[in-house]
Write a protein that holds these residues in place. Structure first.
Motif, PDB file in Angstrom:
ATOM      1  N   LEU A   1       9.083 -61.378   5.924  1.00  0.00           N
ATOM      2  CA  LEU A   1       8.941 -62.821   6.134  1.00  0.00           C
ATOM      3  C   LEU A   1       9.417 -63.605   4.917  1.00  0.00           C
ATOM      4  CD1 LEU A   1       5.449 -62.929   7.909  1.00  0.00           C
ATOM      5  CD2 LEU A   1       7.705 -63.266   8.954  1.00  0.00           C
ATOM      6  N   ARG A   2       9.067 -63.113   3.721  1.00  0.00           N
ATOM      7  CA  ARG A   2       9.531 -63.785   2.492  1.00  0.00           C
ATOM      8  C   ARG A   2      11.052 -63.763   2.399  1.00  0.00           C
ATOM      9  NH1 ARG A   2       5.394 -60.794   0.050  1.00  0.00           N
ATOM     10  NH2 ARG A   2       6.948 -59.349  -0.795  1.00  0.00           N
TER      11      ARG A   2
ATOM     12  N   TRP B   1       8.921 -48.723 -12.593  1.00  0.00           N
ATOM     13  CA  TRP B   1       7.583 -48.567 -12.044  1.00  0.00           C
ATOM     14  C   TRP B   1       6.796 -47.499 -12.803  1.00  0.00           C
ATOM     15  CZ3 TRP B   1       3.387 -50.138 -10.520  1.00  0.00           C
ATOM     16  CH2 TRP B   1       2.454 -49.378  -9.821  1.00  0.00           C
ATOM     17  N   ASN B   2       7.468 -46.479 -13.272  1.00  0.00           N
ATOM     18  CA  ASN B   2       6.807 -45.408 -14.016  1.00  0.00           C
ATOM     19  C   ASN B   2       6.162 -45.934 -15.299  1.00  0.00           C
ATOM     20  OD1 ASN B   2       7.478 -42.982 -16.320  1.00  0.00           O
ATOM     21  ND2 ASN B   2       6.362 -42.398 -14.465  1.00  0.00           N
TER      22      ASN B   2
ATOM     23  N   GLU C   1      15.917 -58.472  -2.894  1.00  0.00           N
ATOM     24  CA  GLU C   1      16.072 -59.667  -3.729  1.00  0.00           C
ATOM     25  C   GLU C   1      14.758 -60.437  -3.838  1.00  0.00           C
ATOM     26  OE1 GLU C   1      18.546 -63.920  -3.690  1.00  0.00           O
ATOM     27  OE2 GLU C   1      18.910 -62.396  -2.131  1.00  0.00           O
ATOM     28  N   HIS C   2      13.987 -60.482  -2.771  1.00  0.00           N
ATOM     29  CA  HIS C   2      12.755 -61.272  -2.758  1.00  0.00           C
ATOM     30  C   HIS C   2      11.517 -60.450  -3.101  1.00  0.00           C
ATOM     31  CE1 HIS C   2      15.441 -63.959  -0.495  1.00  0.00           C
ATOM     32  NE2 HIS C   2      14.614 -64.929  -0.838  1.00  0.00           N
ATOM     33  N   GLU C   3      11.684 -59.168  -3.394  1.00  0.00           N
ATOM     34  CA  GLU C   3      10.537 -58.344  -3.760  1.00  0.00           C
ATOM     35  C   GLU C   3      10.307 -58.419  -5.265  1.00  0.00           C
ATOM     36  OE1 GLU C   3       7.449 -56.966  -3.677  1.00  0.00           O
ATOM     37  OE2 GLU C   3       8.214 -56.312  -1.704  1.00  0.00           O
ATOM     38  N   THR C   4       9.149 -58.909  -5.677  1.00  0.00           N
ATOM     39  CA  THR C   4       8.835 -59.078  -7.096  1.00  0.00           C
ATOM     40  C   THR C   4       7.978 -57.949  -7.656  1.00  0.00           C
ATOM     41  OG1 THR C   4       6.904 -60.438  -6.516  1.00  0.00           O
ATOM     42  CG2 THR C   4       8.993 -61.591  -6.916  1.00  0.00           C
ATOM     43  N   SER C   5       7.376 -57.145  -6.816  1.00  0.00           N
ATOM     44  CA  SER C   5       6.515 -56.052  -7.265  1.00  0.00           C
ATOM     45  C   SER C   5       7.345 -54.818  -7.601  1.00  0.00           C
ATOM     46  CB  SER C   5       5.489 -55.699  -6.178  1.00  0.00           C
ATOM     47  OG  SER C   5       4.859 -54.466  -6.461  1.00  0.00           O
TER      48      SER C   5
END
Length: 403
Positions: A316-317, A281-282, A205-209
Motif C-alpha cells: 500500500l505504501r 541488517w546483520n 524503494e518505499h521500504e525503510t526497515s
C-alpha cells in the motif's frame, strides 16, 4: 455366474435378450448334521443388451467381494475418517493432518458422514462430488477431497473393516477430472500471480526497515519459501562466499523441522544487492540472535503476522494496489498482491529471463535453486516463461521460394 444370449419366437416374431444366471445363499448358511451347506438359490435376470448384463455382473462381483471381506458393517464414513486422521498424525506433518481434518469436517462428514462405509457406491460418490461442485467447491479442491475419501477407505481396508475401496476403483472418472483440471489450469502470469520488476522496485524503494528490506530481497532474489525464510539462521548464511544454505524451516505452527523435501535442502547464491541488505541488517540485528528474521523477543515471525502487518502495508505504501468493491458496492483500495508465494514466482521468472532483465538460467538450474522435487514441476509451472528467440528469419528460409 454366467451370461448367455436367449432367443425365442412370439407369433412368428423372433426376440432375444441377455440372461445373467447366478446363485446366492439360500437363507441360513450353517452346515447340517452331515457337515453339508444348504443348496444355493439360483437367480436368473434378463436384460435387453449384453452391456447391461455385464454391468450387473460387475456390480454383483463387487458386492460379493465386499461382503466376504467386510467385518464392520456398522462403521460410518465419519467414524472411519476419525480413525484415518488419528493414524495420519503418526506419519504426516501437522499441517497436512490439519488439511485432512478440514476436508473431513467441511466436505465429507456433512454430506456422507452418516452413511455406513459398506453403503458407499460409485453412484453415491458421484452424487456427493456433484453436490460439492454445485455448492461452489472448485474442481481442484473436489479432487483433493476425493483423494482424502479414498485415504479414509484405504485405512478402513487396512484395518479389515471393509474389503473394497470404491473411490480407488473409479479410476476413469479421476482421469477425466485430471484432463478437465488441466484445461482449466492457468499459467502463472506477471501482474496477476507475481509482481512486475517495476512493482518490486517500488516496494523496495518505499521500504525503510533494514530487516524487511532484506526479507523481501531474499524472497524475490533467492526464491525461499515463507517457512524457509522464517527458519533461516545466521549460521546458514556465508556473507563472504555470498551464498546461503536451506537447512531447516518453521511451519505455520512455529515448529522447526527439516526442509519440505530432499530437494529443498540446497545452497543458493546471493546477488550483490541482496547481500548488501543482509550485511546492513546483520549489523542492526539483536546480537546473538539465532534466526535472521526473528521477532524482538527472538521468536520466529508468524506467517499471518508478516502478511497482515508487513507485506500488505508495504504494498500500500508503494502504491501497488487495485480497486475492489465492498458489500455495499463502494470502491476499496487493496494491495495488489497478498501472499508471499508471489515473490517465489517472481524469483523463478527472474532467473529464467534473459540476461538483460534476468539471469538467463536454464530450467534445470532454476529448479535446483527453487528446491523443487523435480524439473518436471518447474517446467509445468514456469516453462512458458522461458524466453523464445525470434524465429522469423529461420521460418522464412525454411519455407522456400514460394512459401
Amino acid at each position: 455366474m454366467g451370461i448367455r444370449k436367449r432367443k425365442w419366437k412370439v407369433d412368428g416374431v423372433e426376440k432375444e435378450c441377455w440372461v445373467l444366471d447366478y446363485a446366492v445363499p439360500n437363507g441360513n448358511r450353517e452346515r447340517d448334521a452331515n457337515g453339508k451347506l444348504p443348496r444355493l438359490k439360483r437367480i436368473v435376470k434378463s436384460f435387453p443388451t449384453q452391456k447391461r448384463a455385464k454391468e450387473e455382473a460387475e456390480k454383483l462381483a463387487v458386492a460379493k467381494h465386499h461382503g466376504r471381506q467386510s467385518t464392520n458393517t456398522k462403521l460410518t464414513v465419519a467414524k472411519a475418517g476419525e480413525t484415518w486422521i488419528e493414524a495420519s498424525r503418526v506419519r504426516l506433518e501437522r499441517s497436512t493432518v490439519a488439511q485432512y481434518e478440514q476436508h473431513l469436517r467441511d466436505h465429507i462428514a456433512p454430506h456422507i458422514g452418516q452413511l455406513r462405509v459398506a453403503e458407499l457406491s460409485s453412484d453415491v460418490v458421484k452424487r456427493w462430488r456433484q453436490k460439492l461442485v454445485a455448492n461452489g467447491t472448485s474442481l481442484p479442491l473436489v479432487k483433493k477431497v476425493t483423494t482424502s475419501l479414498s485415504g479414509i477407505l484405504a485405512e478402513a481396508m487396512e484395518n479389515h473393516d471393509i474389503g473394497y475401496n470404491v473411490v480407488a476403483a473409479m479410476g476413469r472418472t479421476r482421469r477425466q477430472e485430471a484432463k478437465t483440471e488441466e484445461r482449466q489450469k492457468r499459467d502463472v502470469k506477471a501482474g496477476r500471480d507475481f509482481p512486475h520488476p517495476k512493482e518490486i522496485d517500488k516496494l523496495l524503494e518505499h521500504e525503510t526497515s533494514p530487516k524487511w528490506k532484506a526479507f523481501w530481497l531474499l524472497a524475490c532474489r533467492c526464491g525461499l519459501r515463507s517457512s524457509e525464510l522464517r527458519g533461516l539462521r545466521w549460521t546458514d548464511i556465508d556473507l563472504k562466499a555470498a551464498e546461503l544454505t536451506v537447512e531447516q524451516r518453521i511451519d505455520r505452527y512455529q515448529k522447526k523441522g527439516n526442509p519440505k523435501s530432499g530437494g529443498s535442502r540446497r545452497t543458493v547464491p546471493i546477488p550483490p544487492g541482496t547481500l548488501k541488505a543482509l550485511r546492513i541488517w546483520n549489523l542492526q540485528a539483536t546480537p546473538g540472535a539465532e534466526l535472521v528474521f526473528a521477532t524482538s523477543k527472538g521468536t520466529p515471525e508468524r506467517h499471518t503476522n508478516i502478511i497482515a502487518e508487513r507485506l500488505i502495508p508495504a504494498w500500500l505504501r508503494a502504491g501497488v494496489t487495485k480497486v475492489a468493491r465492498d458489500k455495499d458496492g463502494r470502491p476499496v483500495v487493496t494491495a495488489k498482491y497478498t501472499g508471499l508465494h508471489a515473490f517465489r514466482h517472481y524469483a523463478v521468472s527472474w532467473w529464467l529471463a534473459r540476461p538483460d532483465t534476468g539471469l538467463g538460467l536454464s530450467l534445470h538450474e532454476a529448479s535446483k535453486r527453487a528446491g523443487h522435487a523435480s524439473i518436471t514441476l518447474t517446467g509445468d509451472t514456469y516453462g512458458h516463461l522461458l524466453p523464445r528467440s525470434d524465429e522469423t528469419a529461420t521460418m522464412a528460409a525454411a519455407e522456400g521460394k514460394f512459401g
